[in-house]
Enzyme design. Structure first.
Site, PDB file in Angstrom:
ATOM      1  N   ARG A   1       0.927  -1.140   0.065  1.00 33.35           N
ATOM      2  CA  ARG A   1       0.110  -0.398  -0.205  1.00 33.35           C
ATOM      3  C   ARG A   1       0.685   1.356  -0.213  1.00 33.35           C
ATOM      4  O   ARG A   1       0.271   2.401  -0.715  1.00 33.35           O
ATOM      5  CB  ARG A   1      -0.855   0.071   1.265  1.00 33.35           C
ATOM      6  CG  ARG A   1      -1.967   1.470   1.370  1.00 33.35           C
ATOM      7  CD  ARG A   1      -2.762   1.259   1.995  1.00 33.35           C
ATOM      8  NE  ARG A   1      -4.121   0.264   1.291  1.00 33.35           N
ATOM      9  CZ  ARG A   1      -5.668   0.483   0.688  1.00 33.35           C
ATOM     10  NH1 ARG A   1      -5.352   1.918   0.687  1.00 33.35           N
ATOM     11  NH2 ARG A   1      -6.267  -0.252   0.320  1.00 33.35           N
TER      12      ARG A   1
ATOM     13  N   GLU B   1      -9.381   6.521   6.689  1.00 29.70           N
ATOM     14  CA  GLU B   1      -8.211   6.614   6.970  1.00 29.70           C
ATOM     15  C   GLU B   1      -7.662   7.964   6.091  1.00 29.70           C
ATOM     16  O   GLU B   1      -6.981   8.787   6.577  1.00 29.70           O
ATOM     17  CB  GLU B   1      -7.703   5.641   5.894  1.00 29.70           C
ATOM     18  CG  GLU B   1      -8.010   4.127   7.178  1.00 29.70           C
ATOM     19  CD  GLU B   1      -7.451   2.846   6.034  1.00 29.70           C
ATOM     20  OE1 GLU B   1      -7.894   2.443   5.181  1.00 29.70           O
ATOM     21  OE2 GLU B   1      -5.943   2.734   6.680  1.00 29.70           O
TER      22      GLU B   1
HETATM   23  N1  MTE Z   1     -11.901   6.096  14.393  1.00 28.72           N
HETATM   24  C1  MTE Z   1     -11.895   6.183  15.116  1.00 28.72           C
HETATM   25  N2  MTE Z   1     -12.971   6.770  16.713  1.00 28.72           N
HETATM   26  N3  MTE Z   1     -11.626   5.031  16.068  1.00 28.72           N
HETATM   27  C2  MTE Z   1     -11.335   3.822  15.265  1.00 28.72           C
HETATM   28  O1  MTE Z   1     -10.081   3.101  16.080  1.00 28.72           O
HETATM   29  N4  MTE Z   1      -9.586   3.683  13.259  1.00 28.72           N
HETATM   30  C3  MTE Z   1      -9.862   3.891  11.754  1.00 28.72           C
HETATM   31  C4  MTE Z   1     -11.032   4.474  11.213  1.00 28.72           C
HETATM   32  N5  MTE Z   1     -11.693   5.546  12.200  1.00 28.72           N
HETATM   33  C5  MTE Z   1     -10.691   4.104  13.893  1.00 28.72           C
HETATM   34  C6  MTE Z   1     -11.845   5.272  13.684  1.00 28.72           C
HETATM   35  C7  MTE Z   1      -8.775   2.863  11.262  1.00 28.72           C
HETATM   36  S1  MTE Z   1      -7.918   2.827  11.187  1.00 28.72           S
HETATM   37  C8  MTE Z   1     -10.233   2.111   9.993  1.00 28.72           C
HETATM   38  S2  MTE Z   1      -9.522   1.480   9.197  1.00 28.72           S
HETATM   39  C9  MTE Z   1     -11.765   2.755  10.097  1.00 28.72           C
HETATM   40  O2  MTE Z   1     -11.856   3.600  11.059  1.00 28.72           O
HETATM   41  C10 MTE Z   1     -11.957   1.807  10.274  1.00 28.72           C
HETATM   42  O3  MTE Z   1     -13.513   1.856  10.121  1.00 28.72           O
HETATM   43  P1  MTE Z   1     -14.598   1.636   9.037  1.00 28.72           P
HETATM   44  O4  MTE Z   1     -14.085   1.306   7.889  1.00 28.72           O
HETATM   45  O5  MTE Z   1     -15.816   1.798   8.945  1.00 28.72           O
HETATM   46  O6  MTE Z   1     -14.156   3.413   8.541  1.00 28.72           O
HETATM   47  C1  QUE Z   2      -5.172  -2.096   3.335  1.00 27.48           C
HETATM   48  C2  QUE Z   2      -5.345  -2.739   4.726  1.00 27.48           C
HETATM   49  C3  QUE Z   2      -5.407  -4.926   4.510  1.00 27.48           C
HETATM   50  C4  QUE Z   2      -4.815  -4.867   3.375  1.00 27.48           C
HETATM   51  C5  QUE Z   2      -5.056  -4.789   2.449  1.00 27.48           C
HETATM   52  C6  QUE Z   2      -4.662  -3.307   2.059  1.00 27.48           C
HETATM   53  C7  QUE Z   2      -5.513  -4.737   5.763  1.00 27.48           C
HETATM   54  C8  QUE Z   2      -5.658  -6.292   6.136  1.00 27.48           C
HETATM   55  C9  QUE Z   2      -4.858  -6.907   5.042  1.00 27.48           C
HETATM   56  C10 QUE Z   2      -5.041  -8.460   4.737  1.00 27.48           C
HETATM   57  C11 QUE Z   2      -3.847  -9.092   3.418  1.00 27.48           C
HETATM   58  C12 QUE Z   2      -4.058 -10.215   3.618  1.00 27.48           C
HETATM   59  C13 QUE Z   2      -4.423 -11.227   4.097  1.00 27.48           C
HETATM   60  C14 QUE Z   2      -4.944 -11.233   5.485  1.00 27.48           C
HETATM   61  C15 QUE Z   2      -5.751  -9.690   5.377  1.00 27.48           C
HETATM   62  O1  QUE Z   2      -4.941  -6.828   3.516  1.00 27.48           O
HETATM   63  O2  QUE Z   2      -6.113  -4.664   6.918  1.00 27.48           O
HETATM   64  O3  QUE Z   2      -6.272 -12.172   6.106  1.00 27.48           O
HETATM   65  O4  QUE Z   2      -4.190 -12.475   4.098  1.00 27.48           O
HETATM   66  O5  QUE Z   2      -5.991  -7.322   7.214  1.00 27.48           O
HETATM   67  O6  QUE Z   2      -4.941  -2.861   1.256  1.00 27.48           O
HETATM   68  O7  QUE Z   2      -6.584  -2.218   5.326  1.00 27.48           O
HETATM   69 MO1  MOS Z   3      -7.057   0.657   9.629  1.00 29.33          MO
HETATM   70  S1  MOS Z   3      -4.752   0.609   9.751  1.00 29.33           S
HETATM   71  O1  MOS Z   3      -7.328  -0.151   7.598  1.00 29.33           O
HETATM   72  O2  MOS Z   3      -7.414  -0.973  10.079  1.00 29.33           O
END
Ligand code: MTE
Ligand code: QUE
Ligand code: MOS
Length: 798
Positions: free
Chosen positions: A332, A735
């Site tokens: 990524r 994100e």
């Molecule tokens: N917002 C809060 N309040 N707490 C969290 O832990 N995690 C972030 C984001 N916003 C998070 C957050 C991350 S890393 C992700 S991937 C997304 O929420 C996951 O939730 P969604 O896919 O439902 O947006």
């Molecule tokens: C973004 C993500 C994830 C990702 C790829 C993205 C992620 C994640 C995995 C992943 C990949 C291979 C696996 C698995 C998980 O890929 O969160 O179990 O076999 O867990 O672009 O956030």
């Molecule tokens: Mo968020 S880093 O994809 O849990």
């Protein structure tokens, strides 16, 4: 809800119908748990009533970064009162490895330790204090091995957890050789501690037939289910995961919630007693992985306008001791090393460096932010070299609408909003006027210097491991018209449950108060993907919509039969149903349908269309769409101390047709501040033995309220539906706004660059702590004084 007592008249029903729904999609409905968060009534794992006879679990961890274990003696543990069991790797009944994607993470060290903080033994005792005392009483002896602690050393030695990988388009080498201008540079980007307020925690109850029910704080219920089953050596159907809410996850609970859950399960299995393990903050910080630090080298060719001709970037992620999710995370980073820019001729190499530190893991943006910091550094570097405003160079390199729109992984960038959003924010934040004012201010102010920067975000939405882009849901309507909803996503504060409930409210056209969402549970919705990659709502919202539409269709079919009308005669709205020109309450329809033996329960499923990716060719369409954002930050830097203050930030962010503007703005603000913290004050420091020295809030500085920009203005892009068929044409929000924080880092460098007439790029690695800013100031002053000396020598008469 019930209308047994009060029968409404046709006129009353018609009026409610006409009033329309106020809690469906697009409304700023408050977070489903907002009141409970404030009052303290929201139940987290540690708030659950404790089971009788419960054991507290504590892990004794390695104090060596790299060593062979020569002796473990747990007999002294049993001298401590209340101790039930002390286990080593030998006591794990099933599989020892809990690596998420590839093996490499033993639940307890097996002969070898690879970082300070790695669990070696675990103790179950009546209290946490007794468990800790007993664990510390064990005798563990080591024979030290040479650790690798430095990412550059790991890169040089090709000390990797996984193979390197390349993205390539065109001929970057030829273009570098012929470009009118060329620059090289390198950069270190720091990691980041998740600092979720609720640390890792699990509580396990053994059930019959060798089963386990696991209450845990995880983004990845199915993964924990699978790993608990594997360490016990039982089938997945013996294990149930129950996850109501997390006190924050931010990626840190995608894989790393599994270890406490598995330790609890093994001890529950061996003793027959319920168990609980909650990591104290310092242990959480030293045992679990963080955002990957990156080391970056670049070589870029461009012309006098700053237009890229060719580019090569080496991205070296510091993965820690094991693979975890580093394969996808470095991928990524590579996918986002273009950010908003058409690279044209590019070679991007990604390396997964192995060091003797905790295994680094997912963190908001999942490697994307590190790739984007690299290219934004390059944009600034080019601008300083040419003496141009960095925003000009950025705009020059934006992806085009119809040409210059192929990424370095061969996806076409469609519907890009970069030009419009940049123009909008430039105008509303008065960029040019403030740029002039800041130049004038800096010319007159010898010590305090202001900086300004405007940076874009383009973030790809979808798991790049395409199979993960699927979700399930389960909807029941009970005979009183109340609705029970489950889906495969997990609530971590981001508002997922609220949004999914709004979607179901919209489909049935009923008030959201009728809809109850309960804990994410693997025996309700199976085989879930992690709630990650910002796709929680996209995937689970669609799955829930699918389930609700299935039931609604059954209700429509029933009404058509019963009332001898056509489907077009039927309309659901605000808790009422119009059947040609007659009105019925939703409850009454549900009751009649029940008596007519219509099923009122359904599963739902969704898979993202259109995406595919061939990693062996490094080509495809890994992302369903892109989310966009723009931020403009102004800072003031004290050049005597390196300290700074954020004066103002303006943000314009794209969430398509927002499902919930209040929640989305909350996500944008929170993500921006978290991104800003990563690039400014959050610094991780290890000593030369590999021990994390910043293992608590006293030494690790996350942003507090006083660090917020004095003036923060956040707007969502209006009237822009997602052109793709996402859930009610919304876009993911979790994100992407994290990377708006890059504007702050660039603004700090802009303030420092003013010391050298904006013609030199200060070497300020991330995070730009006051110390690093001060070094940057000294570097600029030195460069200027040498330049002046050279200039004055040149004019001196011979
Ligand atoms: N917002 C809060 N309040 N707490 C969290 O832990 N995690 C972030 C984001 N916003 C998070 C957050 C991350 S890393 C992700 S991937 C997304 O929420 C996951 O939730 P969604 O896919 O439902 O947006
Ligand atoms: C973004 C993500 C994830 C990702 C790829 C993205 C992620 C994640 C995995 C992943 C990949 C291979 C696996 C698995 C998980 O890929 O969160 O179990 O076999 O867990 O672009 O956030
Ligand atoms: Mo968020 S880093 O994809 O849990």
């Amino acid at each position: 809800m019930s209308n047994h007592s009060i029968q409404k008249s046709q006129a009353e029903l018609a009026e409610l119908f006409r009033a329309g729904l106020t809690t469906g999609v697009g409304r700023s409905v408050k977070h489903e748990s907002a009141d409970k968060h404030v009052s303290g009534e929201a139940v987290y794992v540690d708030d659950r009533l404790e089971f009788p006879n419960q054991l507290h679990v504590y892990a004794r961890t390695s104090d060596r970064a790299h060593a062979r274990i020569t002796r473990i003696d747990t007999t002294p543990c049993y001298a401590i009162p209340g101790v039930a069991i002390a286990i080593t790797s030998k006591d794990v009944p099933g599989q020892l490895d809990i690596g998420a994607v590839a093996p490499g993470d033993p639940l307890l060290a097996d002969g070898l330790v690879e970082f300070v903080g790695q669990p070696v033994i675990a103790v179950g005792a009546d209290t946490l204090e007794n468990a800790r005392k007993a664990a510390m009483a064990a005798i563990i002896e080591y024979e030290d091995l040479e650790p690798v602690l430095d990412v550059e050393e790991a890169l040089r030695k090709k000390h990797f957890v996984l193979e390197s990988h390349q993205h390539r388009i065109g001929d970057s080498q030829a273009k570098l050789d012929t470009a009118p201008r060329r620059l090289q540079g390198k950069l270190h980007i720091g990691g980041q501690e998740h600092f979720y307020l609720e640390t890792q925690i699990s509580s396990v109850m053994p059930t019959e037939d060798g089963g386990m029910i696991v209450y845990t704080s995880t983004q990845n219920a199915t993964e924990v289910q699978k790993l608990v089953a594997e360490v016990l050596g039982v089938a997945m159907h013996k294990v149930v995961i129950d996850m109501r809410r997390m006190g924050g996850g931010f990626g840190g609970k995608e894989t790393q919630a599994a270890s406490p859950a598995c330790l609890c399960a093994v001890i529950a299995h061996l003793t027959g007693r319920p168990t609980k393990m909650r990591l104290p903050r310092m242990e959480d910080m030293s045992m679990t992985g963080k955002r990957h630090p990156f080391y970056v080298e670049y070589d870029v060719g461009f012309d006098d306008n700053g237009l890229l001709h060719g580019i090569q970037i080496e991205l070296a992620g510091n993965c820690g001791y094991s693979p975890d999710l580093s394969g996808s995370i470095v991928d990524r980073a590579m996918f986002h090393s273009d950010n908003a820019y058409f690279l044209g001729n590019a070679t991007i190499n990604g390396h997964r460096c192995k060091t003797n530190t905790a295994s680094n893991t997912a963190y908001r943006g999942f490697g994307g932010p590190q790739g984007m910091v690299a290219i934004e550094q390059i944009m600034d570097h080019i601008a300083r070299n040419l003496g141009k405003d960095p925003l000009e160079v950025r705009k020059t390199n934006y992806y085009g609408k119809t040409d210059r729109n192929i990424t370095h992984y061969y996806q076409t960038v469609e519907h890009n909003l970069l030009d419009e959003m940049t123009a909008d924010l430039e105008a509303s934040c008065e960029y040019s006027k403030r740029r002039e004012e800041i130049r004038a201010y800096n010319a007159k102010s010898p010590v305090l210097k202001k900086g300004l920067s405007m940076t874009p975000v383009k973030f790809g939405i979808s798991f790049t491991a395409s199979f993960l882009n699927q979700a399930g849901a389960l909807v029941h309507i009970y005979t009183d018209g109340s609705i029970h909803l489950n889906h495969g996503g997990t609530e971590m504060g981001q508002g997922l449950n609220t949004k999914v409930a709004q979607v179901v409210a919209e489909v049935f056209q009923v008030d959201i108060s009728r809809i109850q969402i309960t804990a994410t549970n693997t025996d309700k919705v199976p085989n879930t993907s992690p709630t990650a990659a910002s796709s929680g709502t996209d995937l689970n919202g669609k799955a829930a919509q699918n389930a609700a539409e299935t039931i609604k269709q059954r209700l429509v079919d029933f009404l058509v039969r019963e009332h001898k009308v056509t489907p077009e005669d039927i309309e659901f709205r605000n808790g009422q149903v119009r059947i040609r020109d007659e009105f019925m309450s939703f409850d009454a329809v549900v009751q009649q349908a029940y008596f007519a033996q219509v099923s009122l329960s359904s599963t739902g499923f969704y898979r993202t269309p259109k995406i595919y990716y061939d990693r062996s060719k490094a080509a495809g369409r890994p992302f369903y769409y892109f989310a966009y954002g723009m931020a403009c930050s102004e800072v003031i830097v004290d050049t005597l101390t390196g300290e700074y203050k954020m004066l103002r930030t303006d943000i314009l962010h794209d969430v398509g047709a927002s499902l919930n503007p209040a929640i989305d703005i909350g996500q944008v603000e929170g993500a921006f501040v978290q991104g800003m913290g990563w690039l400014t004050t959050e610094e991780l420091v290890w000593n030369n033995k590999g021990k994390l020295m910043t293992s608590g809030p006293a030494s690790y500085k996350i942003p507090a309220i006083a660090d917020m920009p004095l003036d923060l203005r956040v707007k969502l892009v209006e009237n822009r539906k997602n052109p793709e068929d996402t859930v009610f044409h919304s876009k993911a929000v979790g994100e992407p706004p994290f990377m708006l924080g890059i504007a702050v880092w660039c603004a700090i460098k802009d303030a420092v660059a003013s010391l050298a007439d904006y013609r030199e790029q200060p070497d300020i690695d991330a995070p730009a702590t006051p110390e690093r800013v001060l070094w940057g100031v000294e570097q600029m002053r030195k460069l200027r004084s040498t330049a002046k000396a050279v200039a004055s020598e040149a004019v001196e008469p011979a």
